[in-house]
Design an enzyme around this catalytic site. Structure first.
Site, PDB file in Angstrom:
ATOM      1  CG  ASP A  30      -2.051   1.013   1.075  1.00 45.75           C
ATOM      2  OD1 ASP A  30      -3.220   0.604   0.959  1.00 45.75           O
ATOM      3  OD2 ASP A  30      -1.766   2.238   1.059  1.00 45.75           O
ATOM      4  CB  ILE A  31       0.920   4.178  -2.280  1.00 51.64           C
ATOM      5  CG1 ILE A  31       2.021   5.061  -2.832  1.00 51.64           C
ATOM      6  CG2 ILE A  31      -0.346   4.969  -2.009  1.00 51.64           C
ATOM      7  CD1 ILE A  31       1.689   5.662  -4.187  1.00 51.64           C
ATOM      8  CG  ASN A  86     -12.312  -0.076   3.580  1.00 57.44           C
ATOM      9  OD1 ASN A  86     -12.756  -0.428   4.666  1.00 57.44           O
ATOM     10  ND2 ASN A  86     -11.123   0.492   3.433  1.00 57.44           N
ATOM     11  N   GLY A  92     -15.753   3.942   3.389  1.00 61.22           N
ATOM     12  CA  GLY A  92     -14.674   4.829   2.943  1.00 61.22           C
ATOM     13  C   GLY A  92     -13.877   4.271   1.770  1.00 61.22           C
ATOM     14  CD  GLN A  93     -14.779   0.092  -2.794  1.00 63.46           C
ATOM     15  OE1 GLN A  93     -15.909  -0.178  -2.386  1.00 63.46           O
ATOM     16  NE2 GLN A  93     -14.233  -0.505  -3.836  1.00 63.46           N
ATOM     17  CG  HIS A  99      -8.528  -2.749  -2.672  1.00 68.48           C
ATOM     18  ND1 HIS A  99      -9.417  -1.976  -3.383  1.00 68.48           N
ATOM     19  CD2 HIS A  99      -8.331  -2.102  -1.495  1.00 68.48           C
ATOM     20  CE1 HIS A  99      -9.732  -0.904  -2.677  1.00 68.48           C
ATOM     21  NE2 HIS A  99      -9.086  -0.957  -1.518  1.00 68.48           N
ATOM     22  CG  HIS A 101      -7.044  -2.562   2.986  1.00 66.54           C
ATOM     23  ND1 HIS A 101      -6.260  -1.462   2.748  1.00 66.54           N
ATOM     24  CD2 HIS A 101      -8.253  -2.273   2.442  1.00 66.54           C
ATOM     25  CE1 HIS A 101      -6.963  -0.544   2.093  1.00 66.54           C
ATOM     26  NE2 HIS A 101      -8.184  -1.013   1.898  1.00 66.54           N
TER      27      HIS A 101
END
Ligand code: AMP
Ligand code: ZN
Length: 116
Positions: A30-31, A86, A92-93, A99, A101
């Site tokens: 994750d960035i 999400n 809060g997607q 995806h 997490h």
């Protein structure tokens, strides 16, 4: 033209740190990590939402979960981890390509979201 950032990552048009890949899925960093270790697992096939998947697609999702469990020790998550999806606005997607997490690398507290 597909404007999806994760499709672009899968195609290699946007660079990412890739930890795992097979014909069905990739796992990237994750960035903007929210835990000591924070990865994203995603199917190569574009699904906007979890709720968009059909019965047949759900089989794919089962294999993705099993793969995450198999590679977790290689990701430095042998001591445990948390998986989060999400779905939609209340969750809060922000990226509308399904995806999962994968978070760990530390002891994770379990927030009481009612108090948020
Ligand atoms: P979500 O809120 O579940 O839609 O999560 C989207 C996640 O994607 C966030 O944790 C972002 O930090 C992450 N993200 C967005 N763009 C990128 C990118 N180019 N490479 C890696 N992770 C990204
Ligand atoms: Zn996509």
């Amino acid at each position: 033209m597909n404007d999806c950032v994760f499709c672009k990552i899968i195609d290699g048009a946007i660079p990412s740190k890739r930890y795992y890949e097979d014909e069905r899925m990739i796992v990237i960093a994750d960035i903007d990590p929210k835990a000591a270790k924070h990865y994203l697992a995603m199917p190569k096939k574009h699904y906007k939402l979890l709720s968009e998947m059909t019965e047949a697609d759900r089989n794919d999702l089962g294999v993705i979960f099993a793969t995450i469990a198999r590679i977790a020790p290689e990701l430095g998550l042998g001591n445990g981890y948390r998986l989060v999806i999400n779905q939609g606005d209340d969750a809060g997607q922000t990226v509308f390509h399904l995806h999962i997490h994968i978070m760990g690398g530390q002891v994770l507290d379990f927030p009481d979201l009612k108090k948020a």
